[in-house]
Design an enzyme around this catalytic site. Structure first.
Site, PDB file in Angstrom:
ATOM      1  N   ARG A  76      40.361  37.443  37.102  1.00  0.00           N
ATOM      2  CA  ARG A  76      40.671  37.862  35.291  1.00  0.00           C
ATOM      3  C   ARG A  76      42.706  38.196  35.358  1.00  0.00           C
ATOM      4  O   ARG A  76      42.800  37.471  34.385  1.00  0.00           O
ATOM      5  CB  ARG A  76      40.398  39.428  34.799  1.00  0.00           C
ATOM      6  CG  ARG A  76      40.603  40.087  33.253  1.00  0.00           C
ATOM      7  CD  ARG A  76      39.246  40.909  33.130  1.00  0.00           C
ATOM      8  NE  ARG A  76      39.295  41.704  34.455  1.00  0.00           N
ATOM      9  CZ  ARG A  76      38.473  43.171  33.970  1.00  0.00           C
ATOM     10  NH1 ARG A  76      37.252  42.843  33.266  1.00  0.00           N
ATOM     11  NH2 ARG A  76      38.417  43.729  35.461  1.00  0.00           N
ATOM     12  N   HIS A 124      27.276  43.902  55.676  1.00  0.00           N
ATOM     13  CA  HIS A 124      28.020  44.142  56.112  1.00  0.00           C
ATOM     14  C   HIS A 124      27.501  45.011  57.596  1.00  0.00           C
ATOM     15  O   HIS A 124      28.045  44.161  58.909  1.00  0.00           O
ATOM     16  CB  HIS A 124      29.140  44.112  56.229  1.00  0.00           C
ATOM     17  CG  HIS A 124      30.127  45.405  56.030  1.00  0.00           C
ATOM     18  ND1 HIS A 124      29.943  45.659  54.210  1.00  0.00           N
ATOM     19  CD2 HIS A 124      31.042  46.360  56.039  1.00  0.00           C
ATOM     20  CE1 HIS A 124      29.963  47.374  54.908  1.00  0.00           C
ATOM     21  NE2 HIS A 124      30.494  47.393  55.852  1.00  0.00           N
ATOM     22  N   HIS A 146      22.863  50.001  53.814  1.00  0.00           N
ATOM     23  CA  HIS A 146      23.747  50.188  55.224  1.00  0.00           C
ATOM     24  C   HIS A 146      22.844  51.435  55.917  1.00  0.00           C
ATOM     25  O   HIS A 146      22.296  51.324  57.558  1.00  0.00           O
ATOM     26  CB  HIS A 146      25.041  51.062  55.003  1.00  0.00           C
ATOM     27  CG  HIS A 146      25.438  50.073  53.950  1.00  0.00           C
ATOM     28  ND1 HIS A 146      26.296  48.638  54.230  1.00  0.00           N
ATOM     29  CD2 HIS A 146      27.535  50.341  54.160  1.00  0.00           C
ATOM     30  CE1 HIS A 146      27.037  48.174  53.332  1.00  0.00           C
ATOM     31  NE2 HIS A 146      27.562  48.833  53.530  1.00  0.00           N
TER      32      HIS A 146
HETATM   33  N1  LIG Z   1      35.524  47.257  48.601  1.00  0.00           N
HETATM   34  C1  LIG Z   1      35.797  47.281  49.847  1.00  0.00           C
HETATM   35  O1  LIG Z   1      35.800  47.421  50.930  1.00  0.00           O
HETATM   36  C2  LIG Z   1      33.822  46.410  49.416  1.00  0.00           C
HETATM   37  C3  LIG Z   1      32.825  46.847  51.291  1.00  0.00           C
HETATM   38  C4  LIG Z   1      31.889  46.384  50.806  1.00  0.00           C
HETATM   39  C5  LIG Z   1      31.138  45.357  49.600  1.00  0.00           C
HETATM   40  N2  LIG Z   1      31.590  45.333  48.811  1.00  0.00           N
HETATM   41  C6  LIG Z   1      31.731  45.504  47.585  1.00  0.00           C
HETATM   42  O2  LIG Z   1      31.875  44.108  46.449  1.00  0.00           O
HETATM   43  C7  LIG Z   1      32.172  43.794  45.736  1.00  0.00           C
HETATM   44  C8  LIG Z   1      33.491  44.022  44.951  1.00  0.00           C
HETATM   45  O3  LIG Z   1      34.158  45.090  45.584  1.00  0.00           O
HETATM   46  P1  LIG Z   1      35.728  45.321  44.882  1.00  0.00           P
HETATM   47  O4  LIG Z   1      36.193  46.453  45.530  1.00  0.00           O
HETATM   48  O5  LIG Z   1      36.626  44.535  45.741  1.00  0.00           O
HETATM   49  O6  LIG Z   1      35.997  45.751  43.920  1.00  0.00           O
HETATM   50  P2  LIG Z   1      37.168  45.719  42.727  1.00  0.00           P
HETATM   51  O7  LIG Z   1      38.782  45.807  43.369  1.00  0.00           O
HETATM   52  O8  LIG Z   1      36.806  46.184  41.968  1.00  0.00           O
HETATM   53  O9  LIG Z   1      37.576  44.279  42.043  1.00  0.00           O
HETATM   54  C9  LIG Z   1      36.317  43.726  41.305  1.00  0.00           C
HETATM   55  C10 LIG Z   1      37.289  42.154  41.348  1.00  0.00           C
HETATM   56  O10 LIG Z   1      36.352  41.116  40.155  1.00  0.00           O
HETATM   57  C11 LIG Z   1      37.088  40.651  39.106  1.00  0.00           C
HETATM   58  N3  LIG Z   1      36.738  40.992  37.956  1.00  0.00           N
HETATM   59  C12 LIG Z   1      36.413  42.141  37.331  1.00  0.00           C
HETATM   60  N4  LIG Z   1      35.559  41.948  35.663  1.00  0.00           N
HETATM   61  C13 LIG Z   1      35.883  40.763  35.944  1.00  0.00           C
HETATM   62  C14 LIG Z   1      36.003  39.935  34.113  1.00  0.00           C
HETATM   63  N5  LIG Z   1      35.252  40.130  33.637  1.00  0.00           N
HETATM   64  N6  LIG Z   1      36.708  38.644  34.621  1.00  0.00           N
HETATM   65  C15 LIG Z   1      37.065  38.214  35.647  1.00  0.00           C
HETATM   66  N7  LIG Z   1      37.286  38.996  36.811  1.00  0.00           N
HETATM   67  C16 LIG Z   1      37.253  39.965  36.932  1.00  0.00           C
HETATM   68  C17 LIG Z   1      39.267  41.695  38.913  1.00  0.00           C
HETATM   69  O11 LIG Z   1      40.193  40.699  39.104  1.00  0.00           O
HETATM   70  P3  LIG Z   1      40.893  41.493  38.111  1.00  0.00           P
HETATM   71  O12 LIG Z   1      41.270  42.677  39.261  1.00  0.00           O
HETATM   72  O13 LIG Z   1      41.994  40.073  37.588  1.00  0.00           O
HETATM   73  O14 LIG Z   1      40.744  42.623  36.548  1.00  0.00           O
HETATM   74  C18 LIG Z   1      38.838  42.049  40.457  1.00  0.00           C
HETATM   75  O15 LIG Z   1      39.441  40.515  41.521  1.00  0.00           O
HETATM   76  C19 LIG Z   1      31.622  44.963  44.767  1.00  0.00           C
HETATM   77  O16 LIG Z   1      29.939  44.738  44.649  1.00  0.00           O
HETATM   78  C20 LIG Z   1      31.346  45.848  46.336  1.00  0.00           C
HETATM   79  O17 LIG Z   1      30.121  46.347  45.863  1.00  0.00           O
HETATM   80  C21 LIG Z   1      33.207  46.030  48.748  1.00  0.00           C
END
Ligand SMILES: NC(=O)c1ccc[n+]([C@@H]2O[C@H](COP(=O)([O-])OP(=O)(O)OC[C@H]3O[C@@H](n4cnc5c(N)ncnc54)[C@H](OP(=O)(O)O)[C@@H]3O)[C@@H](O)[C@H]2O)c1
Length: 501
Positions: free
Chosen positions: A49, A190, A251
């Protein structure tokens, strides 16, 4: 064995400014380049975004990689190789225009390579966005790749949680099936790709220990996935999801499946996945009147440590002041097959617990010994135990009885220890490196399946259906830094056992 170099590809990462991309995907790409597994030229397009240029995105990713513990000192040669392959597409998932803008961008990549290169679409976004993104991939025909329908050189990778309940998971499956064939769909958990979890198959089936791996010899099994951290900046995501769906449905179930599945005929994706699914389908659903006794939910409260206060869940960013989302769950389950009849499995997962640890404990029954019955067995319940240390200190410990040195014949429990660090003179492959490589080489073995997820959602729903009718009255009910609510101790102590971690 050295991996072959992967062919040029393009990966569009939806949610590329998020935590997953910074903490896992970019470091994984960096390490794969370092090991010479990625080609010189490939294309990563970050889609998110916020307004960034390609250069801003490269800078942001450089900082993220440099901060990663596994990188230590960033090698600028490797970084430059990665950086020149990074691009950024700004846009809202809900608008069509950024998808339209991807069409000519991806075409220039194909043109540069002189072929229709494989397109990966990685959903690194909150799960609520999957459906919108899939719709646009279909509508714009980005999903078809440059072969336009015939070659299908596209793959989609989807992060967990896969839906919020059984109905949503089914809807997501239907939507995926409309656009992609099964061989194009990579459902990520994972934990399936963790080295220590993959090793369970070798530990069990390459060794005679498998002959003891059943109800006749095993008393019970415990699986713990504990995190000392809280939800950090992920309040928006975590609210309304909770521990049972965030890490329980996937997990914990992945670890349970590898611990309990039957031996596959061979190592092919079909066969390994078939055996994993079979056992997940045999998990007994929790009866409505057992939920109160066999399942415990909790939410962390604040902890005061002198001047410092660790926030309670309800005080975290983007969390409602009266939130009923659980940050801890412990439950007991049974598997309905001849191997596991009557063996209890105790599972727990949660945040802000005493320490971060993931382990599987397999407690064997004590041997009835004619020879040793007259000896006082010290710590009698803590021998005949196999602990699979998933993280940290990856390895396996067996606790056995041994004679203590000396003139008297006394026995006590001792540890036989296998540690990855001291046994293999190399780092463990990170699960996200494995996920990326396997998706690029088309190996689906370590990816989840629709039927497996359906089975685990069936089990999880047998609990959430009851929870929905009976909101928790006592949240927060455990202090940050503890081992969860006291009811979780009671759950296992009622059966005369204790949590081991
Ligand atoms: N974080 C981890 O370690 C981890 C581990 C295993 C699995 N996961 C999974 O991976 C997925 C992502 O997790 P995350 O922790 O990376 O999430 P996050 O930090 O909340 O990141 C969300 C991303 O989506 C973008 N976004 C959200 N709404 C948007 C919209 N309407 N239009 C365009 N972009 C949008 C955000 O962009 P902006 O920031 O530019 O707003 C950001 O890049 C989830 O399903 C989570 O369960 C995460």
């Amino acid at each position: 064995m050295r991996m072959n170099v992967i062919s040029p590809f393009v990966m569009v990462i939806f949610g590329a400014t998020g935590d997953l991309t910074s903490s896992k995907l970019m470091p994984a790409l960096y390490h794969l380049l370092e090991q010479g597994i990625l080609p010189e030229r490939f294309f990563i397009v970050g889609f998110a975004r916020r307004k960034l240029t390609d250069l801003d995105f490269r800078e942001m990713m450089k900082e993220a990689v440099a901060k990663t513990p596994s990188v230590k000192n960033i090698d600028l040669n490797i970084w430059d190789k990665l950086s020149k392959n990074l691009y950024y597409q700004q846009g809202f998932f809900e608008d069509r225009s950024p998808y339209d803008a991807l069409i000519p961008l991806l075409a220039t990549f194909d043109k540069e390579i002189g072929a229709c290169i494989t397109r990966f679409f990685y959903m690194a976004t909150p799960p609520s966005n999957y459906s919108t993104i899939l719709n646009f991939l279909d509508e714009t025909k980005l999903s078809e790749g440059c072969g336009q329908g015939s070659s299908k050189w596209t793959r989609v990778l989807i992060e967990k949680p896969f839906g919020k309940d059984l109905d949503q998971a089914k809807q997501l499956e239907e939507q995926l099936a409309k656009t992609f064939d099964e061989k194009q769909i990579y459902r990520i958990d994972h934990y399936l790709a963790k080295e220590t979890i993959q090793n369970i198959l070798a530990f069990r089936f390459a060794n005679q220990v498998e002959s003891l791996w059943n109800k006749d010899y095993i008393d019970y099994v415990q699986i713990t996935l504990a995190e000392s951290g809280g939800i950090g900046k992920r309040g928006k995501f975590y609210e309304g999801v909770g521990a049972l769906k965030d890490t329980g449905q996937n997990h914990l179930m992945a670890m349970l499946a590898y611990t309990t599945m039957e031996e596959p005929e061979n190592m092919t994706a079909n066969e390994v996945r078939k055996k994993r699914i079979e056992v997940l389908q045999q998990i007994k659903r929790t009866e409505e009147n057992r939920v109160a006794t066999d399942v415990v939910r909790g939410q962390y409260g604040a902890l005061k440590m002198g001047e410092r206060t660790v926030l309670g869940y309800r005080q975290e960013r983007d969390v409602a002041a009266n939130s009923l989302t659980e940050t801890f769950v412990a439950f007991k389950l049974f598997i309905d097959n001849s191997r596991w009849q009557g063996v209890p499995f105790y599972l727990r997962t949660g945040k802000r617990l005493s320490r971060s640890v993931t382990r599987i404990d397999i407690q064997f029954k004590n041997r009835e010994s004619k020879l040793f019955k007259q000896f006082q067995m010290e710590n009698h319940q803590s021998a005949n135990l196999i602990t699979i240390r998933v993280a940290p200190q990856e390895g396996i410990t067996m606790k056995l009885f041994a004679k203590t040195p000396g003139f008297a014949y006394e026995i006590r429990n001792v540890d036989m220890d296998f540690s990855y660090r001291s046994t293999f003179n190399r780092e463990i492959v990170d699960s996200y490196e494995k996920i990326l490589i396997d998706s690029m080489t088309g190996d689906q073995t370590l990816f989840a399946t629709a039927s497996g997820f359906e089975a685990t959602w069936q089990f999880i729903s047998s609990i959430t259906r009851v929870w929905e009718k009976q909101p928790p009255a006592n949240f927060p009910n455990y202090e940050a830094g503890s081992w969860g609510p006291k009811e979780a101790e009671e759950l296992i102590e009622r059966d005369g056992r204790k949590w081991m971690a």
